[in-house]
Scaffold this motif. Structure first.
Motif, PDB file in Angstrom:
ATOM      1  N   ALA A 130       0.819  -1.209   0.000  1.00  0.00           N
ATOM      2  CA  ALA A 130       0.000   0.000   0.000  1.00  0.00           C
ATOM      3  C   ALA A 130       0.859   1.267   0.000  1.00  0.00           C
ATOM      4  O   ALA A 130       0.481   2.282  -0.602  1.00  0.00           O
ATOM      5  N   ARG A 131       2.011   1.224   0.677  1.00  0.00           N
ATOM      6  CA  ARG A 131       2.877   2.405   0.724  1.00  0.00           C
ATOM      7  C   ARG A 131       3.780   2.504  -0.502  1.00  0.00           C
ATOM      8  O   ARG A 131       4.446   3.521  -0.714  1.00  0.00           O
ATOM      9  N   GLY A 132       3.859   1.441  -1.311  1.00  0.00           N
ATOM     10  CA  GLY A 132       4.627   1.468  -2.551  1.00  0.00           C
ATOM     11  C   GLY A 132       6.118   1.287  -2.379  1.00  0.00           C
ATOM     12  O   GLY A 132       6.883   1.511  -3.326  1.00  0.00           O
ATOM     13  N   SER A 133       6.538   0.849  -1.196  1.00  0.00           N
ATOM     14  CA  SER A 133       7.958   0.603  -0.955  1.00  0.00           C
ATOM     15  C   SER A 133       8.099  -0.198   0.325  1.00  0.00           C
ATOM     16  O   SER A 133       7.157  -0.298   1.123  1.00  0.00           O
ATOM     17  N   GLY A 134       9.281  -0.742   0.529  1.00  0.00           N
ATOM     18  CA  GLY A 134       9.540  -1.510   1.742  1.00  0.00           C
ATOM     19  C   GLY A 134      10.526  -2.613   1.474  1.00  0.00           C
ATOM     20  O   GLY A 134      10.984  -2.813   0.335  1.00  0.00           O
ATOM     21  N   HIS A 135      10.865  -3.341   2.515  1.00  0.00           N
ATOM     22  CA  HIS A 135      11.874  -4.394   2.377  1.00  0.00           C
ATOM     23  C   HIS A 135      11.589  -5.492   3.401  1.00  0.00           C
ATOM     24  O   HIS A 135      11.395  -5.209   4.584  1.00  0.00           O
ATOM     25  N   VAL A 136      11.551  -6.727   2.941  1.00  0.00           N
ATOM     26  CA  VAL A 136      11.428  -7.891   3.803  1.00  0.00           C
ATOM     27  C   VAL A 136      12.762  -8.619   3.803  1.00  0.00           C
ATOM     28  O   VAL A 136      13.306  -8.918   2.729  1.00  0.00           O
ATOM     29  N   VAL A 137      13.280  -8.898   4.985  1.00  0.00           N
ATOM     30  CA  VAL A 137      14.495  -9.706   5.105  1.00  0.00           C
ATOM     31  C   VAL A 137      14.147 -10.952   5.908  1.00  0.00           C
ATOM     32  O   VAL A 137      13.760 -10.855   7.078  1.00  0.00           O
ATOM     33  N   ASN A 138      14.271 -12.103   5.275  1.00  0.00           N
ATOM     34  CA  ASN A 138      14.011 -13.373   5.937  1.00  0.00           C
ATOM     35  C   ASN A 138      15.327 -13.999   6.377  1.00  0.00           C
ATOM     36  O   ASN A 138      16.282 -14.051   5.591  1.00  0.00           O
ATOM     37  N   ILE A 139      15.384 -14.475   7.617  1.00  0.00           N
ATOM     38  CA  ILE A 139      16.589 -15.128   8.102  1.00  0.00           C
ATOM     39  C   ILE A 139      16.482 -16.629   7.824  1.00  0.00           C
ATOM     40  O   ILE A 139      15.631 -17.318   8.380  1.00  0.00           O
ATOM     41  N   GLY A 140      17.337 -17.096   6.922  1.00  0.00           N
ATOM     42  CA  GLY A 140      17.363 -18.504   6.562  1.00  0.00           C
ATOM     43  C   GLY A 140      18.485 -19.220   7.273  1.00  0.00           C
ATOM     44  O   GLY A 140      18.799 -18.941   8.436  1.00  0.00           O
ATOM     45  N   SER A 141      19.140 -20.136   6.598  1.00  0.00           N
ATOM     46  CA  SER A 141      20.254 -20.887   7.168  1.00  0.00           C
ATOM     47  C   SER A 141      20.960 -21.635   6.059  1.00  0.00           C
ATOM     48  O   SER A 141      20.319 -22.072   5.081  1.00  0.00           O
ATOM     49  N   ILE A 142      22.268 -21.835   6.207  1.00  0.00           N
ATOM     50  CA  ILE A 142      22.961 -22.668   5.224  1.00  0.00           C
ATOM     51  C   ILE A 142      22.470 -24.113   5.291  1.00  0.00           C
ATOM     52  O   ILE A 142      22.675 -24.880   4.353  1.00  0.00           O
ATOM     53  N   ALA A 143      21.792 -24.469   6.386  1.00  0.00           N
ATOM     54  CA  ALA A 143      21.224 -25.819   6.494  1.00  0.00           C
ATOM     55  C   ALA A 143      20.233 -26.091   5.374  1.00  0.00           C
ATOM     56  O   ALA A 143      19.985 -27.253   5.033  1.00  0.00           O
ATOM     57  N   ALA A 144      19.663 -25.044   4.795  1.00  0.00           N
ATOM     58  CA  ALA A 144      18.714 -25.215   3.696  1.00  0.00           C
ATOM     59  C   ALA A 144      19.389 -25.739   2.436  1.00  0.00           C
ATOM     60  O   ALA A 144      18.732 -26.355   1.590  1.00  0.00           O
ATOM     61  N   THR A 175       5.803  -3.622  -7.204  1.00  0.00           N
ATOM     62  CA  THR A 175       5.223  -2.948  -6.038  1.00  0.00           C
ATOM     63  C   THR A 175       6.208  -2.003  -5.350  1.00  0.00           C
ATOM     64  O   THR A 175       5.802  -1.213  -4.496  1.00  0.00           O
ATOM     65  N   GLY A 176       7.487  -2.129  -5.669  1.00  0.00           N
ATOM     66  CA  GLY A 176       8.508  -1.348  -4.975  1.00  0.00           C
ATOM     67  C   GLY A 176       9.004  -1.994  -3.690  1.00  0.00           C
ATOM     68  O   GLY A 176       9.848  -1.431  -2.995  1.00  0.00           O
TER      69      GLY A 176
END
Length: 264
Positions: A130-144, A175-176
């Motif tokens: 809705a705001r047209g910008s943003g950032h999602v950071v997901n914490i994964g693992s090398i185990a994947a 979406t930005g």
């Protein structure tokens, strides 16, 4: 000179380990931080350490979608315009082969590492779009990516996180909103203690003879992703200790040593 305000970041699993340090680092970079976790007492300590009031402690469980929704809807004015989501909440429980594993432990990992991430993402993503910008950071693992003895269900939940991160990028095209995944290797936090049900001796044994990653290393990787120009999306960062080969244990370790037991 007053520090530039960079927006509001929601960090899950912020009561300890990576999440706690990520909240501190982002606060230091000018973000107002919604520090979200189950352990309210620890969150208050974290918030009290920041004299500027830029860290808001919010007690909530990522497994409880309705509770999360109430918590987000109840944010005060200065913390409502969310621009960053760091999906850090996660755990590993148990360390045996699949054929002798615990269904209860598997369910706890799935509920937290997969359903919890989906719950929080599903509530925050519409705000970012809705705001047209943003950032999602997901914490994964090398185990994947690199199997190791005993990794099984935990590794599979992190493989889900990695693949979902890529598909989020596709869904959010135009979406930005940016999406990154940070995948640590062995890091010294409370993670191993949780895995061994509070057995500190077993947890400490994992790090004997090596220099693991720190929570600061991972927090700086997250901050670097966020600091890139709006035209740049960092899809994936892998980081691991120099002493750690690809998920297969450490030099001098016994065969059962959990190499690649990511710190997230």
């Amino acid at each position: 000179m007053a520090q530039e305000k960079r927006g509001v970041a929601v960090v899950s699993g912020a009561s300890s380990g990576f999440g706690r340090r990520i909240a501190q680092v982002l606060c230091g970079r000018g973000y107002s931080v919604v520090a979200l976790a189950r352990r309210e007492g620890r969150l208050k300590v974290l918030a009290d350490e920041d004299s500027g009031g830029a860290i808001l402690p919010v007690a909530a469980d990522v497994r409880d979608r309705e509770g999360l929704a109430r918590a987000l809807d109840g944010l005060p004015a200065g913390f409502r315009d969310i621009s960053v989501l760091v999906n850090n909440a996660g755990l590993s429980r148990g360390f045996g082969p699949l054929q002798s594993g615990s269904h209860e432990s598997w369910q706890e990992m799935v509920d937290t590492n997969i359903s919890g991430l989906l719950n929080l993402s599903g509530l925050v993503l519409p705000r970012l779009v809705a705001r047209g910008s943003g950032h999602v950071v997901n914490i994964g693992s090398i185990a994947a990516s690199y199997p190791y003895m005993g990794g099984n269900v935990y590794a599979a939940t992190k493989a889900f996180v990695h693949q979902l991160s890529l598909n989020m990028r596709v869904d959010l095209q135009g979406t930005g909103v940016r999406v990154s995944c940070v995948a640590p290797g062995m890091a010294k936090t409370e993670f191993a203690k949780v895995r061994y049900d509070g057995d500190e001796a077993s947890a400490e044994a994992l790090y004997r003879g090596i220099e693991p990653l720190t929570d600061d290393d991972v927090a700086e990787a997250v901050a670097w992703c966020l600091a890139q120009p709006a035209r740049v999306n960092v899809n994936m960062i892998e980081l691991m200790p120099v002493d750690q080969p690809f998920g297969l244990g450490f030099a001098g370790s016994p065969p059962a040593s959990p190499g690649g037991a990511g710190g997230a």
